[in-house]
Every structure is written in C-alpha cells, then in structure tokens.
Write a protein that holds these residues in place. Structure first.
Motif: not given
Length: 273
Positions: A88-90, A175-176, A179-182, A207-208
């Motif tokens: 959904h974010i993408e 998001g940066l 992402t590592p937490l996910i 890419d982000e």
C-alpha cells in the motif's frame, strides 16, 4: 505527448497494474531520447479539478492510521497484512511521485527527470512486493490501508517547497527508519516467505535513500531560490501542516546517505534522548 501530461494520465488510472505499466512505459520512452529541457518545463494544467487525482481502486478500504488492525507477523495472515501494508505504501508512493512530476510548474528539467525516475522505481517496488503478496495467497486490496502519504500530498498541493519538505524528506524518510525494524521482525519469524520479504526490503531501502535524497536536493534548491533558511522554514512547515511527529529510533546512516545535514542529524539525535 507532453511527458508530464502522460504522468498525469498514469496518475489518474485506478487500476494498479495499468498505473504501473503506464509509469514504466513513460520512463522507458524517455530513457533513450530524453525530451528537451523546454518540454519538461512547459506549463500544463489539469482539465477540471482534482477530483480524480489520484486514481485508486475501490479496495483496499481506506481507514485512519490508528484504525489499521495490528496482526502478529508470526502468523501467515499477519505476515500477509504486513506485506500488504508495504504494498500500500509503494502504491501511494507511485502516486506521489507522479503528482510531484506533473503538478508543479516552473522547476528545472532535472527536477522532472528526478521524479520520473522515482516514479519508475516505486512502480518496480510495487510489482516486487505485490508479486510476493500473491505468492502468499493474497492480493493488494485484501486488507485495509491508511491514507497518510496522500493526505500530506493534498495539504501541500499548492506549495512545492512544502511538498518537498514534508513528503519525501519527512514521511518517506520515516521509511528509512522503519525498514530495519520490520526486517528484524521478519528475521525472528524465519520462514521462507519472511526471508523473501526481507530481500525485497533491501532493494526498497536502497532505492528509498535515493528518493529521500531527491526531496532533500530540491527542498534546499527551492529554499536557496526563495531566500529561505532551510532548518527554520522546515520547522515552520512542519507545524503549519501538522506533520506527524518524528519518533526514534532513527536510521542515521541511511538518513546521512540521503542527504540530511549534520545539524539535522544532531537534532534528531537530541530528540531521541
């Protein structure tokens, strides 16, 4: 056809597959023989109003950020919901890149080229993560999603400075951090689908960093053009548009590579203590 008008046409498409195809086709067509600078900078106008911007499918059902159900990644459905949230974010990120590309007149040609590249990469990310979601037995739209990214696009529709400040370098920069937490959660799950999602997130994070850097680049360029002090004006925009509060932990390495200054990083570090 004017490339920015083609971006608008992609933006209003409601079907995700068609939106991805139109976005990627525009990027491909502009790659071998890029349009002249004057073509990019020529003003364009939306016929009618913004009622059809962006085009979105009927599903997922859109709810408030606090109303998205929390599910454990240690269940199959919970992992699917997590992957769907990324999907959904993408999808929203494709829309915001296309909107930044078509909406704002008067920017240098490189601005439009940057946002076309971002839109193309977001379309690639959506394809990767949606293919993975389908491999798990689900599709985009099977879970609810919130509208945080696009809400801020609407708030900043009339101000390119605010858009650059509050969408790529604020919301996307979160998001940066996330992402590592996910990825750490998925690593604890340890299933093949979890490891596959982690590998996709490696690509997205890489890419982000570049996408947030685009926001930083053009925010600072605009501040210089308009005689604004970037840090002071950012704080003003942040309060005026009621941007979500930035919460630690922060991915300082990724933020540094995305172009945040030492003063900005020190400010985040102070907020985290």
């Amino acid at each position: 056809m004017h490339p920015r008008l083609r971006a608008l046409q992609a933006l209003v498409l409601p079907d995700p597959a068609q939106k991805v195809a139109a976005t990627r086709a525009l990027a491909i067509d502009c790659a071998p023989r890029p349009p002249e600078d004057a073509c990019w900078t020529e003003p364009i106008r939306l016929p009618g109003d913004d009622a059809d911007v962006p085009g979105r499918p009927e599903r997922p059902v859109r709810v408030g950020a606090k109303d998205v159900p929390t599910r454990s990644p240690f269940t199959e459905e919970g992992r699917a919901a997590l992957v769907h949230a990324i999907c959904h974010i993408e999808f929203n990120a494709i829309n915001l890149a296309l909107d930044a590309l078509w909406r704002f007149d008067g920017m240098p040609a490189d601005y439009y080229r940057d946002w076309l590249r971002v839109a193309d990469e977001e379309a690639f990310h959506f394809t990767l993560i949606h293919d993975h979601l389908q491999s798990m037995g689900w599709r985009y739209g099977d879970f609810p999603g919130h509208d945080g990214l696009w809400t801020m696009c609407e708030k900043t529709a009339d101000d390119v400075v605010a858009r650059m400040a509050l969408v790529p370098r604020t919301l996307e920069a979160r998001g940066l951090d996330a992402t590592p937490l996910i990825q750490a959660k998925l690593a604890r799950v340890g299933t093949p689908d979890a490891h596959a999602a982690m590998a996709i997130l490696d690509i997205i994070l890489r890419d982000e960093i570049g996408h947030v850097a685009v926001g930083n680049r053009w925010y600072r360029w605009l501040c210089e053009r308009e005689g604004l002090e970037p840090l002071i004006h950012y704080r003003h925009l942040y309060r005026a548009h009621q941007a979500p509060r930035l919460k630690p932990p922060f991915n300082m390495d990724a933020r540094s590579r995305a172009g945040f200054t030492e003063d900005e990083l020190q400010g985040l570090a102070a907020d985290a203590t």
